[in-house]
Design a protein around this motif. Sequence first.
Motif, short mmCIF file in Angstrom:
data_model
loop_
_atom_site.label_atom_id
_atom_site.label_comp_id
_atom_site.label_asym_id
_atom_site.label_seq_id
_atom_site.Cartn_x
_atom_site.Cartn_y
_atom_site.Cartn_z
N HIS A 1 10.12 6.34 4.88
CA HIS A 1 10.39 5.07 5.61
C HIS A 1 9.30 4.14 5.82
O HIS A 1 8.19 4.71 6.10
N PRO A 2 9.55 2.89 5.61
CA PRO A 2 8.15 1.89 5.62
C PRO A 2 7.66 1.98 7.02
O PRO A 2 6.22 1.56 7.16
N ASP A 3 8.32 2.19 8.04
CA ASP A 3 7.80 2.50 9.53
C ASP A 3 6.65 3.37 9.30
O ASP A 3 5.29 3.40 10.14
N GLN A 4 6.57 4.59 8.57
CA GLN A 4 5.47 5.41 8.28
C GLN A 4 4.34 4.73 7.61
O GLN A 4 3.12 5.05 7.84
N VAL A 5 4.40 3.92 6.72
CA VAL A 5 3.40 3.23 6.10
C VAL A 5 2.79 2.30 7.22
O VAL A 5 1.55 2.19 7.38
N ARG A 6 3.50 1.83 8.00
CA ARG A 6 3.00 0.80 9.09
C ARG A 6 2.09 1.64 9.86
O ARG A 6 0.98 1.09 10.36
N ASP A 7 2.73 2.65 10.37
CA ASP A 7 1.75 3.79 11.13
C ASP A 7 0.74 4.17 10.52
O ASP A 7 -0.68 4.36 11.33
N ALA A 8 0.45 4.26 9.26
CA ALA A 8 -0.65 5.02 8.72
C ALA A 8 -1.51 3.88 8.40
O ALA A 8 -2.89 4.29 7.99
N LEU A 9 -1.17 2.56 8.29
CA LEU A 9 -2.28 1.61 7.91
C LEU A 9 -3.39 1.63 8.94
O LEU A 9 -3.38 1.72 10.19
N ARG A 10 -4.60 1.45 8.13
CA ARG A 10 -5.94 1.47 9.19
C ARG A 10 -6.49 0.09 8.69
O ARG A 10 -6.20 -0.54 7.70
N GLU A 11 -7.71 -0.15 9.60
CA GLU A 11 -8.54 -1.29 9.31
C GLU A 11 -9.14 -1.13 7.80
O GLU A 11 -9.29 -2.38 7.10
N ASP A 12 -9.51 -0.08 7.29
CA ASP A 12 -9.98 0.10 6.10
C ASP A 12 -9.00 0.62 5.01
O ASP A 12 -9.71 1.02 3.98
N THR A 13 -7.97 0.35 5.38
CA THR A 13 -6.97 0.54 4.12
C THR A 13 -7.07 -0.25 3.14
O THR A 13 -7.04 -1.56 3.20
N ILE A 14 -7.12 0.28 1.88
CA ILE A 14 -7.01 -0.96 0.61
C ILE A 14 -6.02 -0.95 -0.36
O ILE A 14 -5.64 -1.33 -0.89
N LEU A 15 -5.22 0.30 -0.38
CA LEU A 15 -4.17 0.22 -1.40
C LEU A 15 -3.27 1.50 -0.80
O LEU A 15 -3.32 2.38 -0.20
N VAL A 16 -2.08 0.89 -1.01
CA VAL A 16 -0.78 1.92 -0.78
C VAL A 16 -0.11 2.21 -2.20
O VAL A 16 0.15 1.13 -2.72
N SER A 17 0.30 3.33 -2.44
CA SER A 17 1.08 3.32 -3.65
C SER A 17 2.24 4.46 -3.43
O SER A 17 2.12 5.67 -2.79
N LEU A 18 3.46 4.00 -3.76
CA LEU A 18 4.61 4.68 -3.77
C LEU A 18 5.55 4.34 -4.71
O LEU A 18 5.52 3.40 -5.38
N MET A 19 6.19 5.41 -5.05
CA MET A 19 7.04 5.25 -6.01
C MET A 19 8.79 4.75 -5.57
O MET A 19 8.71 4.72 -4.34
N HIS A 20 9.30 4.01 -6.72
CA HIS A 20 10.58 3.43 -6.34
C HIS A 20 11.47 4.56 -6.12
O HIS A 20 12.29 4.58 -5.15
N VAL A 21 11.81 5.06 -7.20
CA VAL A 21 12.88 6.25 -7.44
C VAL A 21 12.30 7.54 -7.60
O VAL A 21 11.54 7.54 -8.44
N ASN A 22 12.59 8.52 -6.92
CA ASN A 22 11.89 9.76 -6.90
C ASN A 22 12.64 10.35 -7.97
O ASN A 22 13.67 10.53 -8.20
N ASN A 23 11.59 11.21 -9.07
CA ASN A 23 11.95 11.57 -10.37
C ASN A 23 12.84 13.05 -10.16
O ASN A 23 13.28 13.35 -11.06
#
Length: 386
Positions: free
Chosen positions: A134-156
Amino acid sequence: MKKQPIYLDYAATTPVDPSVVEAMSQCLMLDGNFANPASRSHRYGWQAEEAVENARRQVADLIGADPREVVWTSGATESDNLAIKGAALANKERGQHLITSMIEHKAVLDCFAWLEQEGFVVTYLQPSAEGMIHPDQVRDALREDTILVSLMHVNNELGTVTDVAEVGALCRERGVLFHVDAAQSAGKFPIDVMAMNIDLLSVCAHKIYGPKGVGALYVRRRPPLSIAAQIHGGGHERGYRSGTLATHQCVGMGAAFELAGQQRKGDAERISRLSMLLADGLQTLGGVVFHGDQTSKWPGILNVGFQCVDGEHLLFALKDIAVSSGSACTSASVEPSYVLTAIGVPPSLAHSSLRFSIGRFTTQDDISQTLDIVGNVLEQLSRLSS
Ligand SMILES: *Cc1c(COP(=O)(O)O)cnc(C)c1O
């Protein structure tokens, strides 16, 4: 000749569409477009360059990119490496923190494992029991020093879909680079890198009726971003990826992507119908569990657990159907799929799980035969164990 098994492993690779083969075969011999696209001093080279640039536009068009934003690679594995290692290494002065998920492809996970050894800190998001990030999980994990988020679109393995547009908006707002592995979604779901705020996007040809051995990485131009090249040489592809371009491979990928754009809706409708037929049929056999969210996924992937049967027996007995199993052979042993494990599927059920994947050339007859075969096998196996 013995009859070939029914091919239901389109998520592993697809056969090449005949029209794509035709386009590729024009780029091999002396009377065709065989030259080195980087040869600037003669017409052979110019013609090959034109073919490659035309293909680049075909790839760009399917994902809403400018052709100048498309970098040719050897496949999605290389695109993932260039995007993830390239972005992390080029931006390490800005921060050390990276975000991905536990259910990414190995081409992504192994890049992050390598970056951890290089001193980066990685957060691995845990999927829900339905296989959703869920996008909220990304929001919660973001930090001041985060430089990259990598997620797949469709899981294989599951076919589950991540709301990359929402994650993209989040990342753009925070000035964090966003990479998407779209190897399983390109040509199946609409992708617009601009509207979705995607900075880097990996695609390949062989999951969508193009040839194996060619892929591309979308690299956003505006505002510009920096990634470090992972292959050094003659400075091809604006320095991002050196090496002589394989004209026939690029042309094949371009043709496959253009065709996918034209046939996307028709393909999806047929595949969805066949998938429903297969799911309903398996359901009536009883003792089956469908893994992953079933409401919004790519219907071409059906990951099914067969309760009360031994996984090894199952796969052996199903030799007339070509599918993938919920186990992976490592050097030492047979391990349950890490994707199924991450969503809480117990090892025994993971071992007796199969991924059926349906594609452009699957017929209704393939599905009815598959259901007959699976039905017979389950009956035999249950007699064996009683
Ligand atoms: C197939 C696949 C890859 C690897 O692509 P190759 O072109 O085979 O290197 C990467 N990510 C996902 C999600 C895939 O399905």
